[in-house]
Design a protein around this motif. Structure first.
Motif, PDB file in Angstrom:
ATOM      1  N   THR A 275      43.296  34.799  47.931  1.00  0.00           N
ATOM      2  CA  THR A 275      42.309  35.128  46.898  1.00  0.00           C
ATOM      3  C   THR A 275      41.400  36.247  47.370  1.00  0.00           C
ATOM      4  O   THR A 275      41.013  37.131  46.594  1.00  0.00           O
ATOM      5  CB  THR A 275      41.470  33.883  46.548  1.00  0.00           C
ATOM      6  OG1 THR A 275      42.347  32.808  46.187  1.00  0.00           O
ATOM      7  CG2 THR A 275      40.518  34.165  45.403  1.00  0.00           C
ATOM      8  N   GLU A 276      41.062  36.232  48.653  1.00  0.00           N
ATOM      9  CA  GLU A 276      40.191  37.274  49.201  1.00  0.00           C
ATOM     10  C   GLU A 276      40.800  38.666  49.043  1.00  0.00           C
ATOM     11  O   GLU A 276      40.096  39.619  48.688  1.00  0.00           O
ATOM     12  CB  GLU A 276      39.907  37.007  50.694  1.00  0.00           C
ATOM     13  CG  GLU A 276      39.070  35.788  50.984  1.00  0.00           C
ATOM     14  CD  GLU A 276      39.886  34.504  51.086  1.00  0.00           C
ATOM     15  OE1 GLU A 276      39.342  33.496  51.544  1.00  0.00           O
ATOM     16  OE2 GLU A 276      41.078  34.514  50.696  1.00  0.00           O
ATOM     17  N   SER A 277      42.098  38.792  49.280  1.00  0.00           N
ATOM     18  CA  SER A 277      42.739  40.107  49.183  1.00  0.00           C
ATOM     19  C   SER A 277      42.775  40.599  47.744  1.00  0.00           C
ATOM     20  O   SER A 277      42.684  41.806  47.484  1.00  0.00           O
ATOM     21  CB  SER A 277      44.151  40.062  49.769  1.00  0.00           C
ATOM     22  OG  SER A 277      44.978  39.161  49.037  1.00  0.00           O
ATOM     23  N   ILE A 278      42.894  39.673  46.789  1.00  0.00           N
ATOM     24  CA  ILE A 278      42.888  40.054  45.370  1.00  0.00           C
ATOM     25  C   ILE A 278      41.508  40.536  44.966  1.00  0.00           C
ATOM     26  O   ILE A 278      41.346  41.609  44.364  1.00  0.00           O
ATOM     27  CB  ILE A 278      43.338  38.870  44.496  1.00  0.00           C
ATOM     28  CG1 ILE A 278      44.812  38.530  44.781  1.00  0.00           C
ATOM     29  CG2 ILE A 278      43.141  39.181  43.009  1.00  0.00           C
ATOM     30  CD1 ILE A 278      45.268  37.234  44.151  1.00  0.00           C
ATOM     31  N   LEU A 279      40.476  39.762  45.312  1.00  0.00           N
ATOM     32  CA  LEU A 279      39.117  40.102  44.889  1.00  0.00           C
ATOM     33  C   LEU A 279      38.593  41.358  45.585  1.00  0.00           C
ATOM     34  O   LEU A 279      37.846  42.140  44.985  1.00  0.00           O
ATOM     35  CB  LEU A 279      38.175  38.929  45.156  1.00  0.00           C
ATOM     36  CG  LEU A 279      38.463  37.656  44.358  1.00  0.00           C
ATOM     37  CD1 LEU A 279      37.414  36.592  44.656  1.00  0.00           C
ATOM     38  CD2 LEU A 279      38.506  37.943  42.862  1.00  0.00           C
ATOM     39  N   SER A 280      38.971  41.565  46.839  1.00  0.00           N
ATOM     40  CA  SER A 280      38.497  42.758  47.543  1.00  0.00           C
ATOM     41  C   SER A 280      39.061  44.035  46.930  1.00  0.00           C
ATOM     42  O   SER A 280      38.456  45.107  47.047  1.00  0.00           O
ATOM     43  CB  SER A 280      38.873  42.679  49.025  1.00  0.00           C
ATOM     44  OG  SER A 280      40.289  42.662  49.182  1.00  0.00           O
ATOM     45  N   THR A 281      40.206  43.941  46.271  1.00  0.00           N
ATOM     46  CA  THR A 281      40.782  45.086  45.565  1.00  0.00           C
ATOM     47  C   THR A 281      39.982  45.421  44.310  1.00  0.00           C
ATOM     48  O   THR A 281      39.909  46.584  43.904  1.00  0.00           O
ATOM     49  CB  THR A 281      42.243  44.789  45.181  1.00  0.00           C
ATOM     50  OG1 THR A 281      42.981  44.473  46.356  1.00  0.00           O
ATOM     51  CG2 THR A 281      42.890  45.978  44.478  1.00  0.00           C
ATOM     52  N   LEU A 282      39.355  44.408  43.713  1.00  0.00           N
ATOM     53  CA  LEU A 282      38.730  44.566  42.405  1.00  0.00           C
ATOM     54  C   LEU A 282      37.227  44.751  42.449  1.00  0.00           C
ATOM     55  O   LEU A 282      36.648  45.392  41.559  1.00  0.00           O
ATOM     56  CB  LEU A 282      39.048  43.325  41.544  1.00  0.00           C
ATOM     57  CG  LEU A 282      40.510  43.131  41.156  1.00  0.00           C
ATOM     58  CD1 LEU A 282      40.772  41.692  40.747  1.00  0.00           C
ATOM     59  CD2 LEU A 282      40.881  44.088  40.026  1.00  0.00           C
ATOM     60  N   ILE A 283      36.574  44.195  43.448  1.00  0.00           N
ATOM     61  CA  ILE A 283      35.098  44.137  43.464  1.00  0.00           C
ATOM     62  C   ILE A 283      34.570  44.962  44.626  1.00  0.00           C
ATOM     63  O   ILE A 283      34.646  44.537  45.784  1.00  0.00           O
ATOM     64  CB  ILE A 283      34.629  42.677  43.569  1.00  0.00           C
ATOM     65  CG1 ILE A 283      35.168  41.867  42.389  1.00  0.00           C
ATOM     66  CG2 ILE A 283      33.109  42.591  43.614  1.00  0.00           C
ATOM     67  CD1 ILE A 283      34.889  40.378  42.464  1.00  0.00           C
ATOM     68  N   PRO A 284      33.994  46.155  44.339  1.00  0.00           N
ATOM     69  CA  PRO A 284      33.524  47.024  45.423  1.00  0.00           C
ATOM     70  C   PRO A 284      32.168  46.620  45.977  1.00  0.00           C
ATOM     71  O   PRO A 284      31.884  46.838  47.158  1.00  0.00           O
ATOM     72  CB  PRO A 284      33.456  48.405  44.757  1.00  0.00           C
ATOM     73  CG  PRO A 284      33.196  48.104  43.313  1.00  0.00           C
ATOM     74  CD  PRO A 284      33.897  46.816  43.026  1.00  0.00           C
ATOM     75  N   THR A 285      31.297  46.065  45.133  1.00  0.00           N
ATOM     76  CA  THR A 285      29.976  45.606  45.567  1.00  0.00           C
ATOM     77  C   THR A 285      29.699  44.254  44.929  1.00  0.00           C
ATOM     78  O   THR A 285      30.240  43.949  43.858  1.00  0.00           O
ATOM     79  CB  THR A 285      28.864  46.597  45.157  1.00  0.00           C
ATOM     80  OG1 THR A 285      28.707  46.566  43.731  1.00  0.00           O
ATOM     81  CG2 THR A 285      29.187  48.016  45.601  1.00  0.00           C
ATOM     82  N   PRO A 286      28.852  43.419  45.531  1.00  0.00           N
ATOM     83  CA  PRO A 286      28.619  42.061  45.019  1.00  0.00           C
ATOM     84  C   PRO A 286      28.076  42.024  43.594  1.00  0.00           C
ATOM     85  O   PRO A 286      28.268  41.026  42.888  1.00  0.00           O
ATOM     86  CB  PRO A 286      27.600  41.480  46.005  1.00  0.00           C
ATOM     87  CG  PRO A 286      27.783  42.267  47.260  1.00  0.00           C
ATOM     88  CD  PRO A 286      28.163  43.647  46.815  1.00  0.00           C
ATOM     89  N   ASN A 287      27.407  43.091  43.147  1.00  0.00           N
ATOM     90  CA  ASN A 287      26.814  43.080  41.811  1.00  0.00           C
ATOM     91  C   ASN A 287      27.809  43.440  40.717  1.00  0.00           C
ATOM     92  O   ASN A 287      27.534  43.228  39.532  1.00  0.00           O
ATOM     93  CB  ASN A 287      25.638  44.057  41.747  1.00  0.00           C
ATOM     94  CG  ASN A 287      24.491  43.611  42.622  1.00  0.00           C
ATOM     95  OD1 ASN A 287      24.234  42.424  42.750  1.00  0.00           O
ATOM     96  ND2 ASN A 287      23.800  44.551  43.248  1.00  0.00           N
ATOM     97  N   LEU A 288      28.949  43.990  41.091  1.00  0.00           N
ATOM     98  CA  LEU A 288      29.974  44.386  40.105  1.00  0.00           C
ATOM     99  C   LEU A 288      31.130  43.399  40.187  1.00  0.00           C
ATOM    100  O   LEU A 288      32.192  43.689  40.737  1.00  0.00           O
ATOM    101  CB  LEU A 288      30.456  45.816  40.388  1.00  0.00           C
ATOM    102  CG  LEU A 288      29.386  46.916  40.401  1.00  0.00           C
ATOM    103  CD1 LEU A 288      29.996  48.258  40.832  1.00  0.00           C
ATOM    104  CD2 LEU A 288      28.726  47.050  39.033  1.00  0.00           C
ATOM    105  N   LYS A 289      30.940  42.215  39.635  1.00  0.00           N
ATOM    106  CA  LYS A 289      31.904  41.131  39.853  1.00  0.00           C
ATOM    107  C   LYS A 289      32.373  40.458  38.572  1.00  0.00           C
ATOM    108  O   LYS A 289      32.993  39.391  38.626  1.00  0.00           O
ATOM    109  CB  LYS A 289      31.284  40.086  40.784  1.00  0.00           C
ATOM    110  CG  LYS A 289      30.021  39.425  40.220  1.00  0.00           C
ATOM    111  CD  LYS A 289      29.439  38.446  41.215  1.00  0.00           C
ATOM    112  CE  LYS A 289      28.155  37.827  40.691  1.00  0.00           C
ATOM    113  NZ  LYS A 289      27.544  36.943  41.688  1.00  0.00           N
TER     114      LYS A 289
END
Length: 467
Positions: A275-289
């Motif tokens: 899941t971490e590898s998927i989300l790190s591709t999509l979310i560049p900063t914690p506020n853009l989630k």
């Protein structure tokens, strides 16, 4: 190695979608409603067997999937969802446990009086606070069955009572207990805002829940009721069905997308295995989630090239997306066998020409090569979804705030959220409401700012100021 996921499904909507979600996972892994697994289909091309020889009884144990990430397996080889079902009235959960007896009855939490939360966030949240020890005990007991828990996921509505109120409390509890040690992701269903709602306090409930999603979730997959209903009419063509059938169809669409997101974990390949590898591709900063999903039409004539382009079509997005939308990231899932790499490359190149990315990121479109379940014999040889991070949430959140402001400026129905009718109490509650409103406005501003060339420079300057 990916870790296990525990699912929390809260409220009527959360459990209705959750039922379809577990139906989908069970069918993909060949698990019957009572938790008994079917024999895993084997690819005869991968092994040699003498004519007339019997199949080894142990060969079928060599599964190519990983259902144990979402199910526990008993010594008697029975599968049970790693799921906790929570509601304040029993009807929907009774339907879940009747249809899927594999659910663990000890993982069900129901209100003793069964009266529900009356579509009020405050009622749901207060109930959650009162029963937080019971809820934490359920979570702890399920955690004890995990070897490497990595992720909690919450399925809920943001606009009702239990899904929003108890759901918010669950996010608070998980954040307090684990902080950044475990991922907390949500599948959040947003209400229709094109028509007048039967729930007059819906804007209050939504604003209060959004505040918790902003503060405590690592990612939120948004499903907008209006958009999902439109897709249901396009793909399933059953707009003349009864209302309960329509709701079930829309829930199936949401559950199909939600389950496909974890396809590369459950049917592992060489990329996106956590899941971490998927989300790190999509979310560049914690506020853009806040993430938007799309679903491709079920059409057996579509090639990989066609499907990639269809996934860009706004009418298949599960969130209202306008023509002025800018994209931060795009991740396409193509689920099938023997995918044509040349068609995929052509589709990516064409997509890059059509998508408007924010100026500080590359116009890169990633592709997950998902594996089709050997248990599913559907007519479509190829399936697809898309996850994107884009600025379409600006008008969605802005409309929510507009509806909130219409109520808040007159303090309409505020007594539903106060402990008394005292003026000081009303002011205290309005201050809390406006704090939530400010958090949402800040997210809107963040998504607006990310369209500027110097967005990352601003972030660096802010870090320097803190230092």
């Amino acid at each position: 190695m990916p870790g296990e996921t525990i699912t929390l499904q809260a409220g009527q909507c959360g459990n209705q979608v959750g039922l379809q979600y577990w139906n989908q996972l069970s069918s993909e892994h060949g698990i019957q409603s009572d938790g008994t697994p079917l024999s895993y289909p084997q690819d005869d091309s991968l092994r040699f067997q003498q004519q007339g020889a019997e199949e080894s009884p142990t060969f079928n144990q060599n599964r190519g999937d990983r259902p144990e990430l979402f199910f526990t397996v008993s010594d008697s080889n029975k599968y049970t969802p790693r799921s906790i079902l929570i509601d304040m009235e029993p009807s929907v959960i009774s339907k879940c446990t009747n249809q899927l007896s594999m659910f663990n009855p000890r993982n069900v939490h129901l209100s003793d009086n069964g009266s529900g939360a009356a579509n009020n966030w405050q009622n749901g949240h207060s109930y959650g606070v009162e029963h937080q020890e019971d809820l934490l005990n359920l979570i702890d007991r399920e955690m004890d069955k995990c070897d490497n828990l990595s992720n909690f996921q919450l399925i809920h509505s943001v606009a009702g009572g239990t899904g929003s109120g108890v759901g918010s409390l669950l996010l608070e509890l998980l954040n307090d207990r684990f902080g950044n040690k475990k991922l907390i992701n949500t599948f959040s269903i947003f209400p229709s805002n094109e028509k007048t709602s039967d729930v007059v306090v819906q804007p209050y409930n939504t604003v209060l829940t959004l505040k918790r999603l902003i503060d405590f979730s690592d990612s939120t997959f948004m499903f907008h009721n209006d958009a999902v209903n439109s897709i249901e009419n396009l793909l399933l063509r059953n707009s003349t069905s009864q209302s309960d059938e329509i709701f079930e169809s829309t829930n199936k669409l949401i559950s199909y997308v939600s389950s496909t997101i974890s396809n590369p974990l459950r049917f592992p390949g060489y990329m996106y295995s956590s899941t971490e590898s998927i989300l790190s591709t999509l979310i560049p900063t914690p506020n853009l989630k806040f993430l938007t999903t799309s679903i491709a039409p079920f059409n057996n004539s579509l090639t990989e090239y066609d499907m990639i382009l269809e996934l860009l079509n706004d009418k298949y997005k599960m969130n209202r997306v306008g023509s002025q939308t800018s994209y931060i990231s795009v991740l396409n899932y193509l689920v099938g066998t023997n995918l044509d790499q040349q068609e995929i490359r052509k589709g990516i190149i064409k997509s890059q020409q059509r998508v408007e990315f924010v100026p500080w990121t590359s116009n890169s479109i990633q592709v997950v090569h998902g594996k089709k379940s050997p248990f599913l014999k559907s007519a479509s040889k190829l399936g697809g979804i898309q996850i994107s991070n884009n600025t379409s949430i600006i008008p969605v959140f802005s409309k929510i705030l507009k509806q909130y402001d219409l109520l808040a400026k007159r303090e309409a129905y505020i007594n539903s959220y106060t402990e008394s009718n005292d003026r000081q109490e009303r002011l205290r509650v309005m201050d809390l409401f406006n704090e939530c409103r400010e958090s949402i406005a800040n997210v809107i501003d963040e998504y607006k700012s990310c369209q500027l060339d110097n967005y990352l420079d601003d972030e660096i300057l802010l870090e320097d100021e803190v230092m």
